[in-house]
Design a protein around this motif. Structure first.
Motif, PDB file in Angstrom:
ATOM      1  N   ALA A 127      72.889  19.892  37.928  1.00 46.35           N
ATOM      2  CA  ALA A 127      72.993  20.982  38.907  1.00 46.35           C
ATOM      3  C   ALA A 127      72.544  20.518  40.281  1.00 46.35           C
ATOM      4  O   ALA A 127      71.666  19.656  40.405  1.00 46.35           O
ATOM      5  N   ARG A 277      79.162  18.030  30.105  1.00 43.10           N
ATOM      6  CA  ARG A 277      80.266  18.511  30.928  1.00 43.10           C
ATOM      7  C   ARG A 277      80.887  19.776  30.313  1.00 43.10           C
ATOM      8  O   ARG A 277      81.162  20.750  31.012  1.00 43.10           O
ATOM      9  N   LEU A 280      78.541  22.688  30.890  1.00 42.24           N
ATOM     10  CA  LEU A 280      78.574  23.176  32.274  1.00 42.24           C
ATOM     11  C   LEU A 280      79.825  23.993  32.562  1.00 42.24           C
ATOM     12  O   LEU A 280      79.817  24.873  33.426  1.00 42.24           O
ATOM     13  N   GLU A 281      80.904  23.698  31.843  1.00 45.23           N
ATOM     14  CA  GLU A 281      82.158  24.427  32.048  1.00 45.23           C
ATOM     15  C   GLU A 281      82.192  25.750  31.308  1.00 45.23           C
ATOM     16  O   GLU A 281      83.089  26.567  31.548  1.00 45.23           O
ATOM     17  N   HIS A 282      81.235  25.971  30.403  1.00 49.30           N
ATOM     18  CA  HIS A 282      81.214  27.224  29.652  1.00 49.30           C
ATOM     19  C   HIS A 282      80.892  28.379  30.602  1.00 49.30           C
ATOM     20  O   HIS A 282      79.954  28.291  31.406  1.00 49.30           O
ATOM     21  N   SER A 286      77.792  28.446  33.451  1.00 52.77           N
ATOM     22  CA  SER A 286      78.090  28.392  34.886  1.00 52.77           C
ATOM     23  C   SER A 286      77.665  29.678  35.585  1.00 52.77           C
ATOM     24  O   SER A 286      77.197  29.649  36.729  1.00 52.77           O
ATOM     25  N   ARG A 287      77.772  30.800  34.902  1.00 53.57           N
ATOM     26  CA  ARG A 287      77.363  32.079  35.496  1.00 53.57           C
ATOM     27  C   ARG A 287      75.856  32.127  35.718  1.00 53.57           C
ATOM     28  O   ARG A 287      75.390  32.520  36.790  1.00 53.57           O
ATOM     29  N   LEU A 289      73.691  29.596  35.922  1.00 55.25           N
ATOM     30  CA  LEU A 289      73.253  28.613  36.918  1.00 55.25           C
ATOM     31  C   LEU A 289      73.679  29.013  38.329  1.00 55.25           C
ATOM     32  O   LEU A 289      72.900  28.908  39.276  1.00 55.25           O
ATOM     33  N   SER A 290      74.912  29.476  38.459  1.00 51.63           N
ATOM     34  CA  SER A 290      75.412  29.864  39.782  1.00 51.63           C
ATOM     35  C   SER A 290      74.610  31.017  40.363  1.00 51.63           C
ATOM     36  O   SER A 290      74.371  31.070  41.575  1.00 51.63           O
ATOM     37  N   ASP A 295      74.379  25.277  41.159  1.00 52.57           N
ATOM     38  CA  ASP A 295      75.782  25.039  40.850  1.00 52.57           C
ATOM     39  C   ASP A 295      75.957  23.743  40.066  1.00 52.57           C
ATOM     40  O   ASP A 295      75.317  22.730  40.365  1.00 52.57           O
ATOM     41  N   PRO A 296      76.831  23.760  39.039  1.00 53.76           N
ATOM     42  CA  PRO A 296      77.069  22.560  38.232  1.00 53.76           C
ATOM     43  C   PRO A 296      77.475  21.359  39.077  1.00 53.76           C
ATOM     44  O   PRO A 296      78.149  21.498  40.103  1.00 53.76           O
TER      45      PRO A 296
END
Length: 327
Positions: A127, A277, A280-282, A286-287, A289-290, A295-296
């Motif tokens: 991140a 990876r 992080l795309e899940h 991503s929600r 962390l964002s 951000d990933p």
């Protein structure tokens, strides 16, 4: 004919042996993990590193069917946990989550019990870490310019929270002080979580903190935000200006990354990179962390290795300018 066949057996054995050795790492990586995996976070609970590690651990546990356990080993600006990982078996079952402070430590400590570059392999930066300059609501300032003006009128009278020489919170604040000529009093804490609590309680007045540590404090208005360390305003906080709007040229973002001992097989490093990876795309990952401006930041191991070299040189310049050293 039998004699000829007997002559062929050693050659066939060699070929089969080579094929098995070539396939072994890939097969091992494919089976990985076959037991629980330890994720060593080199900072206390509650900070950005801890948030990222726990979100990733939960997703990897669900995806791979083995438990990924987070273990906080805080202290000495992340070096205690880093030493533990450097001395661990290079088998993929001990992973370190640490910030870019890991690189900065190479320049702030006179001697480390490990080599920052040689003893670790970077798996992936997980991140982006962006700092936010916040103050206690009792401090009579509402902008970066007002804070700098107050600090210049009262040298070393305003206390700022630091998580140790070379840490991201230290680097962001030291760079601001260097660029403005202001002087404030540094107070050290073991990590972003404890320092945020100290700020919210009024024990210190200023903190340049990774935004992930402010999950509770910001909504509750226990701290007042003044600016962010990125070169552009953040979509999550569009009303908070960048530091560069008051201090032209200011920018310092970092990362939270994953590492394993350097002798870990390349096949395991690549397997971990692929699984990180995917995590992080899940959407859920991503929600989460964002929402905390984490951000990933997916990269290949080779791309991460290049970033580590670049940051090594960049942090050396900043730290050399301060003359600071950690014991």
């Amino acid at each position: 004919m039998l004699r000829n066949m007997m002559k062929l057996i050693p050659a066939v054995a060699v070929v089969v042996g080579i094929a098995w050795l070539s396939a072994a790492p890939a097969a091992y990586a494919q089976a990985y993990p076959v037991k629980p995996v330890r994720i060593v976070v080199t900072w206390p609970p509650g900070g950005s590193n801890d948030v990222v590690a726990r979100v990733m651990a939960q997703r990897l546990t669900e995806a791979l069917g083995q438990t990924f356990v987070v273990e906080n080993r805080a202290g000495a600006t992340g070096t205690i946990g880093a030493e533990l990982v450097a001395r661990s078996a290079p088998d993929g079952y001990t992973i370190m989550v640490n910030s870019a402070t890991h690189i900065a430590n190479a320049h702030t400590y006179k001697k480390l019990p490990y080599d920052t570059i040689r003893d670790f392999t970077g798996v992936m930066p997980l991140a982006v870490q962006i700092g936010m300059l916040v103050v206690h609501p009792s401090l009579p300032v509402k902008s970066v310019k007002e804070l700098i003006a107050l600090a210049k009128s009262q040298p070393d009278q305003i206390a700022w929270a630091s998580t140790g020489t070379g840490s991201y919170t230290w680097l962001t604040m030291e760079l601001l002080l260097q660029m403005t000529g202001a002087k404030m009093l540094e107070v050290n804490y073991k990590g972003g979580g404890p320092a945020t609590i100290a700020l919210a309680s009024g024990e210190v007045q200023v903190f340049f903190v990774g935004i992930g540590s402010l999950t509770a404090a910001l909504p509750a208005q226990r701290v007042r935000p003044l600016g962010v360390a990125s070169d552009k305003r953040l979509k999550q906080f569009p009303d908070i200006p960048t530091i560069s709007e008051s201090v032209p040229g200011y920018e310092l973002t970092a990362w939270i990354g994953s590492f394993v001992p350097s002798a870990t097989p390349r096949a395991i490093v690549e397997r971990l990179n692929a699984e990180f990876r995917k995590a992080l795309e899940h959407p859920d990952v991503s929600r989460i962390l964002s929402a905390q401006t984490l951000d990933p930041m997916p990269m290949t191991p080779d791309e991460f290795a290049q970033r580590l070299k670049t940051d090594y040189d960049k942090y050396e310049k900043i730290i050399r300018a301060t003359g600071a050293r950690a014991e």
